[in-house]
Design a protein around this motif. Structure first.
Motif, short mmCIF file in Angstrom:
data_model
loop_
_atom_site.label_atom_id
_atom_site.label_comp_id
_atom_site.label_asym_id
_atom_site.label_seq_id
_atom_site.Cartn_x
_atom_site.Cartn_y
_atom_site.Cartn_z
N VAL A 51 0.84 -1.21 0.00
CA VAL A 51 0.00 0.00 0.00
C VAL A 51 0.87 1.26 0.00
O VAL A 51 0.61 2.22 -0.73
N MET A 54 2.24 1.89 -3.43
CA MET A 54 1.25 2.44 -4.34
C MET A 54 0.97 3.91 -4.04
O MET A 54 0.92 4.75 -4.93
N TYR A 55 0.79 4.21 -2.76
CA TYR A 55 0.54 5.60 -2.38
C TYR A 55 1.78 6.45 -2.57
O TYR A 55 1.69 7.65 -2.80
N ASN A 128 3.90 4.63 -14.19
CA ASN A 128 2.63 3.90 -14.12
C ASN A 128 1.75 4.13 -15.35
O ASN A 128 0.57 3.77 -15.32
N ARG A 196 -2.33 3.83 -14.12
CA ARG A 196 -3.01 2.97 -13.15
C ARG A 196 -2.11 2.80 -11.94
O ARG A 196 -0.99 2.28 -12.06
N ILE A 197 -2.59 3.25 -10.79
CA ILE A 197 -1.84 3.11 -9.54
C ILE A 197 -2.69 2.39 -8.50
O ILE A 197 -2.35 1.33 -8.00
N GLN A 198 -3.82 3.00 -8.20
CA GLN A 198 -4.74 2.47 -7.20
C GLN A 198 -6.11 3.03 -7.52
O GLN A 198 -6.25 4.14 -8.02
N GLU A 199 -7.14 2.24 -7.25
CA GLU A 199 -8.49 2.58 -7.70
C GLU A 199 -8.93 3.98 -7.25
O GLU A 199 -9.59 4.71 -8.01
N ASP A 200 -8.60 4.37 -6.02
CA ASP A 200 -9.00 5.68 -5.53
C ASP A 200 -8.46 6.81 -6.40
O ASP A 200 -9.12 7.83 -6.59
N ASP A 202 -7.17 6.27 -9.66
CA ASP A 202 -7.52 6.03 -11.05
C ASP A 202 -8.91 6.56 -11.41
O ASP A 202 -9.16 6.94 -12.54
N PHE A 361 -6.09 -7.68 -8.22
CA PHE A 361 -5.11 -7.15 -7.29
C PHE A 361 -3.82 -6.76 -8.02
O PHE A 361 -3.54 -7.23 -9.13
N VAL A 362 -3.04 -5.91 -7.34
CA VAL A 362 -1.77 -5.49 -7.91
C VAL A 362 -0.82 -6.67 -8.01
O VAL A 362 -0.05 -6.79 -8.96
#
Length: 408
Positions: A51, A54-55, A128, A196-200, A202, A361-362
């Motif tokens: 996490v 990603m963040y 990304n 594309r990194i994380q759904e929040d 994206d 999932f990543v």
């Protein structure tokens, strides 16, 4: 000397076989408990690291923003001082506004972030970019946009398409908001890529150049939403934060990546500690087995205790014998459990044995990260359990009068 007695008592064959059984049950219970603790903590570490990575690709090491209001107005002197901080590798000035992106019949509200040319060196958006897109933001007069994957899917955008997207900004000076043409500004913009990194992220963000957003949103030249800062090393973040805060003063807030997402990381830490406490109950259950095993061992060795006391052994010596016996049971179980956990974690890291269900999932396997601090914490927990389980039986063995005559 007292440890040798404890080791001899542990190896020696007992007259009652149930003592051996209870002893090994307590060892197995401690092994299972310690292995479970290490495994679960390592999995939590793995997900936490995933996490954070990603963040970390979206949020900067440090972020300067306003304590009140939306915009900051840094002076040239402040920016010069920021550039002179040795631990600061680079920084980027950004503005962020809500906008409506339209592609034919499809549309989506986005947070359009205008960034300068340093941004890709501060935040890892560029790596990304997916498919055939590129990290290109264009210019004020000929802008390009990099869309989040969720937004691109929602409006059917394609970097290979020659048809431009249309971006709408609200007209702050409009008096009649019922007329769409007067209430908004619009501009055609080319889609350069998709990240594309994380759904929040994206589903929410898009990036373009700062000049275009400033022009369309009527933002003054010296106003910014934030300053994103890249630090040379993670070890320097705390010191750099203090230096940056001293430059900008109390009207600005300087946040680390953790502070920008404090609620998320706090929840992750809380979950980790709750699971740790729950799994520690297994070791507490094992402690009851240890109490039973030591109590029965003391009853079997009461003649030995009487002989030792007759030879001049004091109560402390007797007590230490059975305390060490408890440490042996807990130590053997703890070492075995942690060794098993280490081997399982190593195999998972190397061969990805246990897969994650689903394909969204990543990573497609459970990530694990072993930390020496977790092994030390579990060792300390086992030590505390051993002391608590051994203290009462050992104390009773020391103070109780086992006479030779009564044992004949």
């Amino acid at each position: 000397m007292n440890f040798l007695f404890a080791w001899r008592y542990f190896k020696a064959k007992k007259s009652t076989n149930v003592i051996n059984i209870i002893s090994w049950i307590s060892i197995v219970a401690i092994a299972v408990g310690s292995a479970a603790l290490i495994l679960v903590l390592s999995v939590f570490n793995g997900f936490e690291g995933l996490v954070k990575s990603m963040y970390g690709d979206f949020y900067s090491d440090l972020r300067v923003s306003a304590t009140q209001g939306k915009y900051i107005q840094p002076t040239a002197s402040q920016l010069k001082q920021l550039h002179q901080i040795k631990s600061v590798k680079n920084f980027s000035l950004t503005v962020e506004e809500k906008a409506l992106v339209v592609n034919g019949d499809y549309q989506s509200i986005v947070y359009l972030k205008g960034v300068d040319s340093n941004y890709y060196e501060v935040v890892s958006i560029k790596k990304n970019i997916i498919d055939n897109g590129e990290y290109s933001l264009g210019t004020k007069d000929s802008p390009s946009v990099v869309l989040g994957g969720g937004i691109a899917n929602a409006i059917g955008a394609d970097p290979l398409s020659t048809d431009p997207l249309t971006v709408f900004f609200p007209n702050r000076n409009a008096n009649d908001f019922s007329n769409l043409q007067n209430a908004t500004y619009s501009f055609d913009i080319h889609e350069a890529g998709i990240f594309r990194i994380q759904e929040d992220f994206d589903n929410k963000y898009a990036f373009t150049n700062i000049g275009f957003v400033r022009y369309m949103a009527d933002i003054p030249e010296n106003s910014y939403t934030a300053i994103d800062i890249k630090i040379n090393s993670e070890e320097n973040v705390s010191g750099a934060q203090k230096q940056v805060a001293s430059i900008f003063g109390q009207h600005y807030k300087v946040q680390t990546r953790f502070q920008q997402n404090q609620s998320l990381f706090s929840v992750m830490q809380m979950e980790k500690w709750i699971i740790y406490i729950i799994l520690s109950i297994i070791l507490v259950i094992a402690a009851f087995n240890m109490v039973g095993a030591l109590t029965m061992l003391i009853l079997e060795k009461r003649k030995d205790i009487a002989v030792l006391k007759a030879l001049g052994a004091h109560n402390g010596f007797i007590q230490k014998i059975f305390l060490n016996e408890g440490f042996l049971l807990a130590g053997i179980g703890g070492i075995a459990g942690m060794l098993i956990a280490f081997l399982i974690c190593y195999a998972q890291q190397k061969y990805h044995l246990i897969k994650l269900e689903g394909g969204s999932f990543v990573v497609d396997y459970y990530p694990v990260t072993m930390r020496i601090a977790d092994f030390l914490m579990v060792t300390a927990t086992i030590f505390i359990v051993a002391v608590l389980a051994s203290w009462i039986p050992a104390r009773k063995a020391a103070v109780k009068d086992f006479s030779l005559k009564g044992n004949e």
